[in-house]
Design a protein around this motif. Structure first.
Motif, PDB file in Angstrom:
ATOM      1  N   THR A 135      52.041  41.453  27.387  1.00 22.58           N
ATOM      2  CA  THR A 135      51.677  42.124  26.135  1.00 22.58           C
ATOM      3  C   THR A 135      50.914  41.105  25.296  1.00 22.58           C
ATOM      4  O   THR A 135      51.053  39.900  25.500  1.00 22.58           O
ATOM      5  CB  THR A 135      52.905  42.626  25.358  1.00 22.58           C
ATOM      6  N   ALA A 176      42.515  49.283  22.767  1.00 20.37           N
ATOM      7  CA  ALA A 176      42.303  49.841  24.108  1.00 20.37           C
ATOM      8  C   ALA A 176      41.938  48.739  25.089  1.00 20.37           C
ATOM      9  O   ALA A 176      42.380  48.745  26.249  1.00 20.37           O
ATOM     10  CB  ALA A 176      41.208  50.908  24.061  1.00 20.37           C
ATOM     11  N   ARG A 230      45.073  46.872  26.001  1.00 16.26           N
ATOM     12  CA  ARG A 230      45.856  47.639  26.975  1.00 16.26           C
ATOM     13  C   ARG A 230      45.289  47.463  28.384  1.00 16.26           C
ATOM     14  O   ARG A 230      46.025  47.296  29.356  1.00 16.26           O
ATOM     15  CB  ARG A 230      45.857  49.122  26.585  1.00 16.26           C
ATOM     16  N   ASP A 231      43.982  47.531  28.486  1.00 17.17           N
ATOM     17  CA  ASP A 231      43.332  47.408  29.787  1.00 17.17           C
ATOM     18  C   ASP A 231      43.537  46.016  30.382  1.00 17.17           C
ATOM     19  O   ASP A 231      43.838  45.869  31.573  1.00 17.17           O
ATOM     20  CB  ASP A 231      41.832  47.697  29.647  1.00 17.17           C
ATOM     21  N   ASN A 234      45.994  43.808  29.759  1.00 15.85           N
ATOM     22  CA  ASN A 234      47.377  43.625  30.175  1.00 15.85           C
ATOM     23  C   ASN A 234      47.724  44.454  31.397  1.00 15.85           C
ATOM     24  O   ASN A 234      48.520  44.036  32.247  1.00 15.85           O
ATOM     25  CB  ASN A 234      48.322  43.973  29.029  1.00 15.85           C
ATOM     26  N   ALA A 235      47.134  45.662  31.504  1.00 19.61           N
ATOM     27  CA  ALA A 235      47.403  46.512  32.663  1.00 19.61           C
ATOM     28  C   ALA A 235      46.929  45.870  33.951  1.00 19.61           C
ATOM     29  O   ALA A 235      47.441  46.174  35.030  1.00 19.61           O
ATOM     30  CB  ALA A 235      46.734  47.874  32.465  1.00 19.61           C
ATOM     31  N   TRP A 287      47.451  49.252  18.604  1.00 19.42           N
ATOM     32  CA  TRP A 287      48.054  48.943  19.912  1.00 19.42           C
ATOM     33  C   TRP A 287      49.153  49.948  20.239  1.00 19.42           C
ATOM     34  O   TRP A 287      49.251  50.453  21.355  1.00 19.42           O
ATOM     35  CB  TRP A 287      48.616  47.517  19.908  1.00 19.42           C
ATOM     36  N   TRP A 288      49.977  50.261  19.252  1.00 14.01           N
ATOM     37  CA  TRP A 288      51.096  51.169  19.482  1.00 14.01           C
ATOM     38  C   TRP A 288      50.620  52.592  19.762  1.00 14.01           C
ATOM     39  O   TRP A 288      51.050  53.218  20.720  1.00 14.01           O
ATOM     40  CB  TRP A 288      52.036  51.149  18.279  1.00 14.01           C
ATOM     41  N   ALA A 342      49.171  54.076  23.178  1.00 14.69           N
ATOM     42  CA  ALA A 342      50.026  54.539  24.273  1.00 14.69           C
ATOM     43  C   ALA A 342      51.130  55.478  23.787  1.00 14.69           C
ATOM     44  O   ALA A 342      52.029  55.818  24.548  1.00 14.69           O
ATOM     45  CB  ALA A 342      50.650  53.335  24.980  1.00 14.69           C
TER      46      ALA A 342
END
Length: 276
Positions: free
Chosen positions: A16, A111, A114-115, A117-118, A170-171, A174
């Motif tokens: 994260t 976004a 998120r990408d 970390n994914a 960020w929250w 998702a």
């Protein structure tokens, strides 16, 4: 340093984003930053050369229970040391800079985080000192800038606010909360059939009391009433209440006669007072 009532914050497995405060000046701002991070589900805090002695009790006092984030915060002497284990680095930049580099809004930046970390990569976001923000040498360590589209006449944010904007994005990136919903408690939204049944009851009583006696206007009046009740998401409990209202009005009319007759009686009584 942990206080009573601290929130049981635990970082999820995997990567994260890391929030890096570069040369923060006030311990209170570090505490409120931890609070903002906890609001948005960010757990990893790194400090680069904080001005106040660290750890500092004023930070915990301002964190409103986000103690675990402060307990786990890491302190570094330089930006390079703070980001050495990261694969990507983003930096907040409120002012235009003469540099060729991708610039994202907070929403696009979230976004991107998120990408990243994914894909199993570690990413840090740099936030500058309260007074002047990040310096050119700090920004040179970033591969992407984040700039918030705010009122150009007044775009000043304090440190915790700047972190809160990104933490929020960020929250919600998702989060599955519907953008609009009706809180109905223990009832549910009425079906169209239920509403139609109520409209039949209402129109029947309006016909009986003479409200819809103007034949040329009756259709339009009924349509307007239907639009009124169909406009919102009326609940089953509200429909039952409306049925009760109409039924009680009907019983009252039966007990006391038609409203027109009552009005006539009252008018006569005023015209011929007792003892006249």
């Amino acid at each position: 340093m942990r206080e009573l009532g601290a929130a049981p914050l635990v970082a999820p497995e995997g990567e994260t984003p890391i929030v890096v405060l570069v040369r923060p000046q006030l311990a209170e701002n570090i505490g409120t930053t931890a609070r903002a991070m906890a609001n948005g589900g960010l757990f990893h805090l790194r400090l680069v050369a904080p001005r106040d002695t660290w750890p500092h009790p004023r930070a915990w006092a301002a964190a409103s229970g986000a103690d675990r984030i402060l307990d786990a915060a890491q302190v570094f002497d330089t930006v390079d040391a703070a980001i050495a284990d990261c694969h990507r680095v983003l930096a907040t930049c409120p002012r235009p800079r003469h540099v060729v580099i991708p610039v994202m809004t907070a929403r696009a930046g979230a976004a991107e985080l998120r990408d990243i970390n994914a894909r199993g990569m570690r990413v840090a976001v740099l936030f500058g000192p309260e007074r002047a923000g990040l310096e050119a040498e700090d920004l040179a360590r970033a591969d992407t800038l984040i700039r918030y589209p705010l009122n150009p006449e007044f775009s000043s944010l304090n440190l915790a606010q700047a972190v809160m904007v990104l933490a929020y994005e960020w929250w919600v990136a998702a989060d599955a909360t519907p953008p609009r919903q009706l809180q109905t408690h223990k009832t549910a939204v009425a079906t169209k059939g239920s509403l139609d049944n109520f409209m039949g009851h209402l129109i029947s009583e309006l016909d009986a009391c003479g409200f819809l006696r103007n034949a040329p206007k009756r259709e339009g009046m009924v349509r307007n009433l239907r639009h009124w009740f169909e406009r919102g998401e009326i609940t089953e409990q509200e429909v039952r209440t409306l049925h009760g209202v109409v039924a009680e009005l009907s019983r009252g009319r039966m007990r006391h006669g038609r409203p027109e007759a009552k009005a006539d009686r009252e008018s006569t009584a005023k015209a011929d007072p007792p003892g006249a």
